[in-house]
Design a protein around this motif. Structure first.
Motif, PDB file in Angstrom:
ATOM      1  N   GLY A  82       0.808  -1.222   0.000  1.00  0.00           N
ATOM      2  CA  GLY A  82       0.000   0.000   0.000  1.00  0.00           C
ATOM      3  C   GLY A  82       0.836   1.263   0.000  1.00  0.00           C
ATOM      4  N   ASN A  83       2.122   1.138   0.304  1.00  0.00           N
ATOM      5  CA  ASN A  83       3.009   2.304   0.310  1.00  0.00           C
ATOM      6  C   ASN A  83       3.861   2.404  -0.952  1.00  0.00           C
ATOM      7  OD1 ASN A  83       2.115   3.179   2.781  1.00  0.00           O
ATOM      8  ND2 ASN A  83       3.720   2.180   3.933  1.00  0.00           N
ATOM      9  N   VAL A  84       3.572   1.545  -1.931  1.00  0.00           N
ATOM     10  CA  VAL A  84       4.280   1.566  -3.211  1.00  0.00           C
ATOM     11  C   VAL A  84       3.236   1.751  -4.309  1.00  0.00           C
ATOM     12  CG1 VAL A  84       5.799   0.289  -4.761  1.00  0.00           C
ATOM     13  CG2 VAL A  84       6.064   0.034  -2.287  1.00  0.00           C
ATOM     14  N   LEU A  85       3.391   2.793  -5.094  1.00  0.00           N
ATOM     15  CA  LEU A  85       2.412   3.109  -6.136  1.00  0.00           C
ATOM     16  C   LEU A  85       3.068   3.119  -7.512  1.00  0.00           C
ATOM     17  CD1 LEU A  85       0.860   6.247  -4.390  1.00  0.00           C
ATOM     18  CD2 LEU A  85       0.031   3.897  -4.254  1.00  0.00           C
ATOM     19  N   LEU A  86       2.298   2.801  -8.514  1.00  0.00           N
ATOM     20  CA  LEU A  86       2.710   3.017  -9.898  1.00  0.00           C
ATOM     21  C   LEU A  86       1.873   4.185 -10.416  1.00  0.00           C
ATOM     22  CD1 LEU A  86       3.095  -0.573 -11.344  1.00  0.00           C
ATOM     23  CD2 LEU A  86       4.885   1.085 -10.838  1.00  0.00           C
ATOM     24  N   ILE A  87       2.549   5.248 -10.813  1.00  0.00           N
ATOM     25  CA  ILE A  87       1.881   6.471 -11.220  1.00  0.00           C
ATOM     26  C   ILE A  87       1.974   6.590 -12.746  1.00  0.00           C
ATOM     27  CG2 ILE A  87       1.864   8.985 -10.987  1.00  0.00           C
ATOM     28  CD1 ILE A  87       3.354   8.503  -8.273  1.00  0.00           C
TER      29      ILE A  87
ATOM     30  N   GLY B 208       6.084   5.466  -7.239  1.00  0.00           N
ATOM     31  CA  GLY B 208       5.743   6.416  -6.180  1.00  0.00           C
ATOM     32  C   GLY B 208       5.825   5.734  -4.823  1.00  0.00           C
TER      33      GLY B 208
END
Length: 118
Positions: free
Chosen positions: A12-17, A27
């Motif tokens: 949940g603390n790793v995003l693909l933007i 992200g």
């Protein structure tokens, strides 16, 4: 490499933007659990992990003391169990099938922890 680590690295603390033309950018969010360890502390942690992997109980205990672990009675079995569950593994064989919270409460009752490694 630089001593920083994230103590809360869940998905949940790793995003693909999304970016232009279908490119994606990484992200990373929630830096509340980011901490820094000195080179000396990182080397000591590595030594603890290697000693655990090699099942060198006396070396693990010595290194845990060097790292700052202190308990009321300095019970060697409790120090080793704490190191195993904190830095090595958490399984039913180690905890006797107990939930981790109950296991930690049991070892705390046997020998109350006064200070944890830095």
């Amino acid at each position: 490499v630089d001593g920083y680590f994230n103590g809360d690295p869940h998905p949940g603390n790793v995003l693909l933007i999304p970016r232009k033309k279908g490119d994606m950018q990484l992200g990373l969010i929630d830096y509340g659990q980011v901490k820094a360890l000195s080179k000396e502390d990182r080397l000591l942690m590595c030594k603890i992990i290697v000693a655990l992997a090699d099942e060198k109980k006396e070396e693990v205990i010595r290194l845990m003391k060097e790292a700052g672990y202190k308990s009321q009675n300095m019970n060697k079995d409790v120090i080793y169990l704490y190191a195993k569950v904190s830095y090595d593994e958490d399984n039913d064989e180690l905890t006797g099938g107990k939930h981790i919270q109950l296991f930690m409460e049991d070892i705390q009752a046997k020998d109350p922890i006064e200070a944890l490694p830095k």
